[in-house]
Scaffold this active site. Structure first.
Site, PDB file in Angstrom:
ATOM      1  N   ARG A  80      40.235  45.827  46.703  1.00 19.26           N
ATOM      2  CA  ARG A  80      40.508  44.701  45.804  1.00 19.26           C
ATOM      3  C   ARG A  80      40.576  43.392  46.586  1.00 19.26           C
ATOM      4  NH1 ARG A  80      45.608  45.058  41.820  1.00 19.26           N
ATOM      5  NH2 ARG A  80      46.747  44.614  43.747  1.00 19.26           N
ATOM      6  N   LYS A 182      42.907  38.470  42.936  1.00 19.43           N
ATOM      7  CA  LYS A 182      44.335  38.227  43.208  1.00 19.43           C
ATOM      8  C   LYS A 182      44.507  36.973  44.068  1.00 19.43           C
ATOM      9  CE  LYS A 182      48.485  41.059  44.042  1.00 19.43           C
ATOM     10  NZ  LYS A 182      49.062  40.892  42.708  1.00 19.43           N
ATOM     11  N   GLU A 218      46.982  40.204  29.660  1.00 22.24           N
ATOM     12  CA  GLU A 218      48.015  40.614  30.622  1.00 22.24           C
ATOM     13  C   GLU A 218      49.411  40.337  30.089  1.00 22.24           C
ATOM     14  OE1 GLU A 218      47.699  39.842  34.724  1.00 22.24           O
ATOM     15  OE2 GLU A 218      45.730  40.760  34.901  1.00 22.24           O
TER      16      GLU A 218
END
Length: 338
Positions: A80, A182, A218
């Site tokens: 990720r 992220k 989210e």
């Protein structure tokens, strides 16, 4: 001997003895090393400071009943981070380098790994930042990759308790933006919506899709899941959602351990009554059970505002059991620190 009350730990910064650091210069990463200094010295013109060219990860090390230390799906964090670095035109950290750094940091700070049975863990924070003298809007020429760690307490000290959320008018991410990686800017933008939700007595807010404001994306900085009335495990799908390692773990466990049908699909905010249980999932809490969601001035309650639903509890217990070594893990999920 450390003077730490393991059962009173929260989620706060604690300076541990060592952190790992490597520098990118002239097209390659330097040989990483463990250092004691927890301060970074960087140029005032670093792109990380001005243009947000930086990213981070979060993962944990767990002490098993036998006293072993293990990392949970650390390769997924590495992958990720690579995707995030690619999105921001930063050099990627190879998976082997990431895993080696994580293991070295845990081993060097072994006495900070909380004992089995306390519910506490060692939290690792890997990050990459763009540094160097660079005032134009362009990628940095130098980078720092580092991992530091600290012991953190269990998220639920008195047992899991459902919490309520409200739907936010703010957008967490733009379509085709950076919602699926992220980066720090995603979190900076969430501070105000969170503060406004907290002021109204909610744990955090639900973000809807930025294009139509009709679909759940989210829950604060976590992923959403719901259990339908016919026992399906459902999570939203969107390129703006951060691919949560916890969520994908729960998807696998629901299907292969609890033998439930699973779906990744659109979840419409005006159809949440299809779910009998709901939760938010991420590294910190694993699962935060959702008691209710307020939408258009009405609070929709799922299983209960007081008690955790039985399927949510079973998923939590299974995943926690794997992380602490009490339940057999799927192949490749556990990395032992020797």
């Amino acid at each position: 001997m450390l003077n730490i009350d393991w059962k009173e730990l929260g989620f706060n910064y604690i300076k541990t003895d060592y952190r790992y650091i490597s520098y990118w210069k002239d097209g390659k990463w330097s040989e990483g090393k463990l250092v004691k200094d927890n301060m970074l010295t960087i140029s005032e013109a670093s792109p990380a400071l001005h243009y947000g060219q930086q990213c981070f990860e979060g993962l944990k090390a767990y002490r098993t009943k036998e006293g072993k230390i293990q990392l949970f799906r650390a390769d997924a964090n590495a992958k990720r981070m690579m995707a995030t670095c690619d999105r921001l035109l930063m050099p990627t950290v190879p998976i082997d380098m990431f895993l080696d750094a994580a293991k070295k940091v845990v081993k060097a700070n072994e006495e900070y790994v909380p004992p089995y049975g306390t519910g506490a863990t060692l939290y690792l924070r890997p990050f990459v930042i763009g540094v160097g003298d660079n005032i134009g809007v362009k990628p940095a020429t130098e980078y720092i990759f580092s991992i530091f760690c600290m012991p953190v307490g269990p998220y639920f000290k008195g047992g899991m308790t459902p919490v309520n959320f409200c739907v936010s008018d703010y957008d967490r991410a733009a379509p085709k933006g950076t919602g699926g990686v992220k980066v720090g800017g995603n979190y900076a933008g969430s501070l105000l919506p969170h503060a406004e939700a907290a002021k109204r007595g909610f744990a955090d807010c639900i973000y809807l899709d930025p294009a139509t404001h009709k679909k759940i994306e989210e829950v604060g900085s976590a992923n959403f899941f719901g259990i339908t009335k016919d026992d399906k495990f459902v999570t939203p799908v969107s390129p703006s959602i951060l691919p949560s390692i916890t969520k994908y773990s729960l998807l696998y466990l629901a299907e292969h351990y609890l033998h439930m049908p699973v779906e990744q699909r659109d979840v419409y905010i005006d159809k949440i009554d299809e779910f009998k249980e709901a939760g938010a999932c991420g590294t910190a809490a694993v699962i935060s059970p959702i008691g209710g969601i307020e939408y258009e001035d009405k609070l929709h309650v799922f299983y209960s505002e007081k008690e955790v639903g039985p399927i949510t509890k079973k998923l939590y217990d299974t995943l926690i059991g794997i992380q602490f070594g009490d339940v057999k893990a799927p192949e490749g999920w556990i990395f032992e620190v020797e």
